[in-house]
Design a protein around this motif. Structure first.
Motif, PDB file in Angstrom:
ATOM      1  N   TYR A 136       0.790  -1.135  -0.088  1.00  0.00           N
ATOM      2  CA  TYR A 136      -0.241  -0.076   0.219  1.00  0.00           C
ATOM      3  C   TYR A 136       0.772   1.182   0.102  1.00  0.00           C
ATOM      4  CZ  TYR A 136      -3.785   3.270   1.333  1.00  0.00           C
ATOM      5  OH  TYR A 136      -4.702   4.122   1.362  1.00  0.00           O
ATOM      6  N   GLU A 137       0.602   2.075  -0.926  1.00  0.00           N
ATOM      7  CA  GLU A 137       1.493   3.311  -0.985  1.00  0.00           C
ATOM      8  C   GLU A 137       2.871   2.988  -1.001  1.00  0.00           C
ATOM      9  OE1 GLU A 137       0.298   6.115   2.021  1.00  0.00           O
ATOM     10  OE2 GLU A 137      -1.896   6.611   0.917  1.00  0.00           O
ATOM     11  N   GLY A 138       3.241   1.945  -1.984  1.00  0.00           N
ATOM     12  CA  GLY A 138       4.704   1.508  -1.979  1.00  0.00           C
ATOM     13  C   GLY A 138       5.544   0.878  -1.075  1.00  0.00           C
ATOM     14  N   ILE A 139       4.357   0.552  -0.002  1.00  0.00           N
ATOM     15  CA  ILE A 139       5.429  -0.224   0.993  1.00  0.00           C
ATOM     16  C   ILE A 139       4.516  -1.428   1.550  1.00  0.00           C
ATOM     17  CG2 ILE A 139       6.295   2.133   2.226  1.00  0.00           C
ATOM     18  CD1 ILE A 139       4.474   1.625   4.594  1.00  0.00           C
ATOM     19  N   ASP A 140       5.203  -2.368   2.174  1.00  0.00           N
ATOM     20  CA  ASP A 140       4.548  -3.515   2.629  1.00  0.00           C
ATOM     21  C   ASP A 140       3.875  -3.580   3.994  1.00  0.00           C
ATOM     22  OD1 ASP A 140       5.055  -5.165   0.323  1.00  0.00           O
ATOM     23  OD2 ASP A 140       7.008  -5.779   1.156  1.00  0.00           O
ATOM     24  N   LEU A 141       2.582  -3.370   4.327  1.00  0.00           N
ATOM     25  CA  LEU A 141       1.747  -3.044   5.202  1.00  0.00           C
ATOM     26  C   LEU A 141       1.326  -4.187   5.970  1.00  0.00           C
ATOM     27  CD1 LEU A 141       1.133  -0.143   6.662  1.00  0.00           C
ATOM     28  CD2 LEU A 141      -0.957  -0.200   5.474  1.00  0.00           C
ATOM     29  N   ASP A 142       1.622  -4.695   7.138  1.00  0.00           N
ATOM     30  CA  ASP A 142       1.270  -5.847   7.950  1.00  0.00           C
ATOM     31  C   ASP A 142       0.202  -5.412   8.773  1.00  0.00           C
ATOM     32  OD1 ASP A 142       1.357  -8.375   8.793  1.00  0.00           O
ATOM     33  OD2 ASP A 142       2.775  -7.927  10.694  1.00  0.00           O
ATOM     34  N   LEU A 143      -0.953  -6.314   8.442  1.00  0.00           N
ATOM     35  CA  LEU A 143      -2.432  -5.718   9.033  1.00  0.00           C
ATOM     36  C   LEU A 143      -2.900  -6.783   9.907  1.00  0.00           C
ATOM     37  CD1 LEU A 143      -4.113  -3.938   6.028  1.00  0.00           C
ATOM     38  CD2 LEU A 143      -2.471  -3.109   7.645  1.00  0.00           C
ATOM     39  N   ILE A 144      -3.544  -6.606  10.703  1.00  0.00           N
ATOM     40  CA  ILE A 144      -4.496  -7.482  11.693  1.00  0.00           C
ATOM     41  C   ILE A 144      -5.845  -7.193  11.348  1.00  0.00           C
ATOM     42  CG2 ILE A 144      -5.037  -8.702  13.742  1.00  0.00           C
ATOM     43  CD1 ILE A 144      -2.002  -9.215  12.667  1.00  0.00           C
ATOM     44  N   ILE A 145      -6.640  -7.993  10.549  1.00  0.00           N
ATOM     45  CA  ILE A 145      -8.120  -7.680  10.327  1.00  0.00           C
ATOM     46  C   ILE A 145      -8.845  -8.377  11.267  1.00  0.00           C
ATOM     47  CG2 ILE A 145      -9.573  -7.790   8.539  1.00  0.00           C
ATOM     48  CD1 ILE A 145      -7.470  -7.840   6.453  1.00  0.00           C
ATOM     49  N   VAL A 146      -9.716  -7.617  12.106  1.00  0.00           N
ATOM     50  CA  VAL A 146     -10.744  -7.842  13.089  1.00  0.00           C
ATOM     51  C   VAL A 146     -12.097  -7.955  12.774  1.00  0.00           C
ATOM     52  CG1 VAL A 146     -11.446  -8.080  15.512  1.00  0.00           C
ATOM     53  CG2 VAL A 146      -9.016  -7.562  14.847  1.00  0.00           C
ATOM     54  N   ARG A 147     -12.774  -8.742  11.791  1.00  0.00           N
ATOM     55  CA  ARG A 147     -14.263  -8.430  11.465  1.00  0.00           C
ATOM     56  C   ARG A 147     -15.148  -8.955  12.373  1.00  0.00           C
ATOM     57  NH1 ARG A 147     -13.170  -8.780   6.007  1.00  0.00           N
ATOM     58  NH2 ARG A 147     -11.056  -9.708   5.136  1.00  0.00           N
ATOM     59  N   TYR A 148     -16.338  -7.910  12.171  1.00  0.00           N
ATOM     60  CA  TYR A 148     -17.441  -8.213  13.025  1.00  0.00           C
ATOM     61  C   TYR A 148     -18.796  -8.379  12.126  1.00  0.00           C
ATOM     62  CZ  TYR A 148     -14.941  -6.771  17.057  1.00  0.00           C
ATOM     63  OH  TYR A 148     -13.749  -6.855  18.125  1.00  0.00           O
ATOM     64  N   GLU A 149     -19.950  -8.342  12.560  1.00  0.00           N
ATOM     65  CA  GLU A 149     -21.126  -8.249  11.751  1.00  0.00           C
ATOM     66  C   GLU A 149     -21.079  -7.246  10.551  1.00  0.00           C
ATOM     67  OE1 GLU A 149     -24.689  -8.549  14.069  1.00  0.00           O
ATOM     68  OE2 GLU A 149     -23.733 -10.296  15.370  1.00  0.00           O
ATOM     69  N   GLU A 150     -21.064  -5.965  11.260  1.00  0.00           N
ATOM     70  CA  GLU A 150     -21.275  -4.977  10.300  1.00  0.00           C
ATOM     71  C   GLU A 150     -20.102  -3.842  10.363  1.00  0.00           C
ATOM     72  OE1 GLU A 150     -25.207  -3.573  11.427  1.00  0.00           O
ATOM     73  OE2 GLU A 150     -26.202  -4.964  10.094  1.00  0.00           O
ATOM     74  N   PHE A 151     -18.971  -4.317  10.793  1.00  0.00           N
ATOM     75  CA  PHE A 151     -17.861  -3.478  10.991  1.00  0.00           C
ATOM     76  C   PHE A 151     -16.657  -4.264  11.022  1.00  0.00           C
ATOM     77  CE2 PHE A 151     -18.894  -3.995  15.368  1.00  0.00           C
ATOM     78  CZ  PHE A 151     -17.822  -3.888  16.150  1.00  0.00           C
ATOM     79  N   ILE A 152     -15.510  -3.400  10.851  1.00  0.00           N
ATOM     80  CA  ILE A 152     -14.197  -4.205  10.719  1.00  0.00           C
ATOM     81  C   ILE A 152     -13.055  -3.273  11.340  1.00  0.00           C
ATOM     82  CG2 ILE A 152     -13.928  -2.964   8.466  1.00  0.00           C
ATOM     83  CD1 ILE A 152     -12.165  -5.736   7.817  1.00  0.00           C
ATOM     84  N   HIS A 153     -12.262  -3.717  12.013  1.00  0.00           N
ATOM     85  CA  HIS A 153     -11.105  -3.127  12.556  1.00  0.00           C
ATOM     86  C   HIS A 153      -9.819  -3.436  12.117  1.00  0.00           C
ATOM     87  CE1 HIS A 153     -13.488  -1.687  16.648  1.00  0.00           C
ATOM     88  NE2 HIS A 153     -13.504  -0.665  15.666  1.00  0.00           N
TER      89      HIS A 153
END
Length: 299
Positions: A136-153
């Motif tokens: 993303y934007e030229g760099i490797d971005l390490d993400l933790i995706i926390v998913r809920y019913e209708e939102f995401i963190h």
């Protein structure tokens, strides 16, 4: 022409929250919230509406203006209901709330402490936690995706909260808001060494992008991530710009169990506000300083 609105303003970890007591059509929620939140009005980071519950066991129903779920607003409403019971110092009450953004009834415990209320809220469990690395934007971005019913963190571990990473977080939140269809996108910048959190919350329905002073649901997601990462129960006091929120996330051989957060809530104002019934005309792309955070209407 002005419309009269009854409101209560709360301070849960400086995540200034306004709850509306008067009844309004759901299609007016976003317009009312936009005016209430603005610098030249009541001024807050988020707005919710108190409506009658559908389930008999619930004390009230909380509907956030963007249809999102909000842990701090749950604590605020629980504190308000407790205040109506004329509790004395150290008195204790328990109640259930219906809340937008989740089908789960939210259990709240409230204890009065001088002029504030200590609140514990049982939070919704995430549907999934996963790690992804994206370019993303030229760099490797390490993400933790926390998913809920209708939102995401999205949890991003960082060394510092510098301008570059904050700008990158804002751009990512806008992009995800346009592509995912969730009611809330949270980018949670986390410094593991000091247990500090900088929560960025984007609500597409309101076109609002805010660096919050304190985020209850973000704290819960961070606790869920830490328990998932370590494979054990986590108890942590997460430092944020407006103060600390404690999270307890249970974890056993079956995986992630219950999560609850604890914080304090002050009731700082109560009264009437006046809203122009004509639609609020916001210039697309206009940015505003918003308390100690950032508010922006998005193209």
């Amino acid at each position: 022409m002005k419309q009269e609105i009854e409101f209560i303003k709360f301070n849960p970890t400086q995540n200034m929250t306004v709850l509306i007591k008067t009844s309004h059509p759901a299609e007016e929620y976003q317009h009312i919230a936009s005016r209430i939140m603005s610098y030249d009005h009541v001024y807050a980071e988020q707005v919710g509406f108190i409506v009658p519950p559908l389930r008999r066991e619930a004390a009230a129903h909380l509907h956030m203006a963007g249809g999102e779920f909000c842990g701090n607003a749950c604590m605020a409403l629980a504190a308000y209901i407790a205040s109506e019971q004329e509790m004395g110092p150290q008195d204790f009450t328990e109640l259930l709330l219906e809340v937008s953004g989740t089908e789960q009834l939210i259990a709240c415990q409230v204890k009065k402490r001088l002029n504030e209320y200590d609140c514990q809220v049982t939070m919704p469990l995430p549907k999934q936690i996963e790690r992804q690395t994206i370019k993303y934007e030229g760099i490797d971005l390490d993400l933790i995706i926390v998913r809920y019913e209708e939102f995401i963190h999205i949890v991003v571990e960082v060394d510092e909260f510098d301008d570059a990473i904050q700008k990158r977080a804002q751009n990512l939140a806008r992009l995800l808001g346009l592509t995912l269809g969730d009611k809330l996108i949270g980018i949670l910048l986390y410094k593991p060494q000091s247990e500090e959190l900088a929560p960025l919350i984007y609500v597409p329905g309101l076109d609002s992008l805010i660096w919050e002073r304190g985020c209850g649901s973000g704290t819960a997601s961070l606790g869920a991530y830490l328990a998932w990462k370590t494979g054990r129960e986590i108890t942590a006091r997460i430092k944020q710009p407006g103060g600390s929120i404690q999270v307890v996330a249970q974890f056993d051989e079956k995986g992630l169990g219950s999560i609850h957060i604890e914080g304090s809530v002050g009731i700082v104002a109560q009264g009437k506000a006046f809203i122009d019934v004509q639609h609020l005309n916001l210039n697309k792309g206009e940015a505003h300083e918003y308390g100690h955070g950032f508010y922006q209407t998005v193209e």
